[in-house]
Design a protein around this motif. Structure first.
Motif, PDB file in Angstrom:
ATOM      1  N   ARG A  20     -20.431 -31.278   3.431  1.00  0.00           N
ATOM      2  CA  ARG A  20     -19.594 -30.866   4.677  1.00  0.00           C
ATOM      3  C   ARG A  20     -19.813 -29.697   5.083  1.00  0.00           C
ATOM      4  O   ARG A  20     -19.227 -29.303   6.366  1.00  0.00           O
ATOM      5  N   LEU A  21     -20.001 -28.658   4.339  1.00  0.00           N
ATOM      6  CA  LEU A  21     -19.816 -27.082   4.477  1.00  0.00           C
ATOM      7  C   LEU A  21     -21.238 -26.802   5.656  1.00  0.00           C
ATOM      8  O   LEU A  21     -22.123 -27.298   5.307  1.00  0.00           O
ATOM      9  N   SER A  22     -20.891 -25.978   6.613  1.00  0.00           N
ATOM     10  CA  SER A  22     -22.092 -25.677   7.573  1.00  0.00           C
ATOM     11  C   SER A  22     -22.495 -24.179   7.149  1.00  0.00           C
ATOM     12  O   SER A  22     -23.145 -23.554   7.991  1.00  0.00           O
ATOM     13  N   THR A  23     -21.786 -23.596   6.199  1.00  0.00           N
ATOM     14  CA  THR A  23     -22.473 -22.349   5.775  1.00  0.00           C
ATOM     15  C   THR A  23     -22.705 -22.137   4.167  1.00  0.00           C
ATOM     16  O   THR A  23     -22.215 -23.220   3.417  1.00  0.00           O
ATOM     17  N   GLN A  88     -22.771 -14.420   3.422  1.00  0.00           N
ATOM     18  CA  GLN A  88     -22.322 -15.785   3.776  1.00  0.00           C
ATOM     19  C   GLN A  88     -23.323 -16.179   4.954  1.00  0.00           C
ATOM     20  O   GLN A  88     -23.471 -15.273   6.100  1.00  0.00           O
ATOM     21  N   ILE A  89     -24.385 -16.948   5.141  1.00  0.00           N
ATOM     22  CA  ILE A  89     -25.235 -17.245   6.026  1.00  0.00           C
ATOM     23  C   ILE A  89     -25.469 -18.791   6.291  1.00  0.00           C
ATOM     24  O   ILE A  89     -24.813 -19.605   5.695  1.00  0.00           O
ATOM     25  N   ALA A  90     -26.285 -18.967   7.390  1.00  0.00           N
ATOM     26  CA  ALA A  90     -26.524 -20.484   7.770  1.00  0.00           C
ATOM     27  C   ALA A  90     -27.352 -21.032   6.485  1.00  0.00           C
ATOM     28  O   ALA A  90     -28.173 -20.526   5.811  1.00  0.00           O
ATOM     29  N   PRO A  91     -27.208 -22.309   6.141  1.00  0.00           N
ATOM     30  CA  PRO A  91     -27.679 -22.836   4.934  1.00  0.00           C
ATOM     31  C   PRO A  91     -29.171 -22.819   4.918  1.00  0.00           C
ATOM     32  O   PRO A  91     -30.086 -22.847   3.884  1.00  0.00           O
ATOM     33  N   ASP A  92     -29.844 -22.727   6.229  1.00  0.00           N
ATOM     34  CA  ASP A  92     -31.352 -22.758   6.359  1.00  0.00           C
ATOM     35  C   ASP A  92     -31.697 -21.465   5.952  1.00  0.00           C
ATOM     36  O   ASP A  92     -33.209 -21.306   5.776  1.00  0.00           O
TER      37      ASP A  92
END
Length: 405
Positions: A20-23, A88-92
């Protein structure tokens, strides 16, 4: 649902995976801290931390700048027994940033220009800390509690020692201390990056072979200085009062953590009612416990107006003595346990806090888990708190800043 996963290797990986996490938060944790700085080089670890985050890495000017240009957040921190480097970054972006984080920390490119730039930044930090008497009071408390010992030195360093830092000494600290201390990677995100393996990130086996090889030896802590009367100034003053507690992995650590909630800044705490409500002696105060490898420190930090210092200190002593003698009231014990439990749970629910929390609990789960931590808190009894309060009361010492001449 949170799912924990571990990956063994020269740099163990602990992942808290939640789709569910977006980062994605990545934290590289080293068991090298300021207490390992050589004599006369106080602040060396702190300067090294700055340099590693600011030096060129790969094809980018610095890890910090690159992460922030991607819209993320990057930072690092040095403590007495730990250094944390995190992003802390975007998953991509996690695969690329994990690789760059490994390279920045484990395979830096040294630059005299970057070192001088970061020394100037550290000087500004020291100036800001010197102007913040809540920081000064805590440094004085540690110096009083650990006289002549590395634990008693300021983590950020001293200007005189930092001025002497050169590229040679910083590179030596990296090779001899950071690279040989135990290291771990904490990931909190929807999935593990592919580059959690440092070999995949381009780190040579010779570097990985050194990790964790340094013996964890420290000089024994000397007795604290005898308690002295606090020298109160005629200004608003920060009072720091407390005592040594127990190491991080001591089974009694949760007792001191719950005691910090019982005497903390929550309106539900005993000390809040005594110090702020009934006596009206302090508006802002905090209590907390911190365990280290071989010792711990429990303390209260309170801001007091001129003329109120001795009265505030008496309230703190009386509250400790009350708990040590009678134990906490059942409703106060239940509330303190709930507060301590909530601190764990809220840390786990915020990705960056979660990564830091896991790193500070040893850098790897091993036999520990957040559920275990909550269970330890729930098992704390009134007798446990009575003994912890007696321990702090009997070793209590206090300092204040600003202090009278």
């Amino acid at each position: 649902m949170h799912q924990f996963t571990t990956v063994d290797g020269p740099v163990p990986v602990v992942g808290m995976i939640d789709e569910r996490l977006s980062t994605t938060t990545i934290c590289l944790a080293s068991k090298y801290g300021s207490r390992l700085d050589p004599e006369g080089q106080c602040g060396l670890a702190h300067v090294l931390e700055h340099v590693l985050m600011s030096a060129p890495v790969g094809a980018v000017p610095s890890l910090s700048e690159y992460v922030e240009r991607l819209g993320g957040h990057a930072n690092a921190e040095t403590g007495l027994d730990r250094m944390l480097f995190y992003a802390q970054i975007a998953p991509d972006d996690a695969d690329e940033i994990a690789g760059l984080l490994y390279q920045a920390v484990l395979r830096p490119r040294w630059s005299d220009d970057v070192l001088e730039q970061e020394k100037r930044a550290v000087f500004q930090e020291l100036a800001a800390a010197a102007a913040d008497h809540s920081d000064v009071a805590q440094d004085a408390f540690f110096a009083h509690s650990f006289p002549g010992h590395p634990m008693g030195r300021p983590v950020a360093g001293t200007k005189a020692d930092i001025e002497r830092c050169g590229t040679t000494s910083v590179a030596a600290a990296h090779a001899e201390r950071l690279l040989t201390a135990p290291l771990s990677l904490i990931v909190v995100g929807p999935r593990l990056p592919k580059t959690v393996d440092p070999v995949v990130a381009g780190i040579e086996p010779r570097i990985l072979a050194a990790i964790g090889t340094a013996p964890a030896t420290m000089p024994p802590s000397p007795p604290p200085l005898p308690p002295q009367p606090v020298r109160w100034s005629t200004e608003f003053t920060w009072l720091c009062a407390g005592a040594r507690s127990v190491p991080e992995h001591d089974p009694r650590r949760p007792h001191f953590n719950v005691l910090a909630q019982l005497l903390g800044s929550s309106p539900s705490s005993l000390l809040y009612r005594r110090l702020r409500g009934e006596a009206g002696l302090a508006y802002t105060f905090y209590a907390w416990n911190r365990g280290y490898a071989d010792t711990g420190v429990w303390r209260v930090l309170a801001g007091v107006e001129p003329g109120n210092g001795d009265a505030a200190l008496d309230v703190i002593r009386t509250a400790l003595d009350e708990v040590a003698t009678k134990g906490p009231a059942p409703e106060d014990l239940a509330s303190a346990r709930r507060q301590a439990r909530m601190r764990v749970l809220t840390s786990m629910d915020t990705p960056l806090d979660c990564a830091r929390f896991l790193a500070l609990r040893g850098g790897g789960l091993g036999s520990w888990s957040p559920a275990d931590e909550v269970a330890y808190i729930d098992a704390v009894t009134a007798d446990d708190l009575r003994r912890a309060a007696a321990h702090v009361r009997d070793g209590l010492r206090a300092v204040a800043s600003p202090a009278a001449p």
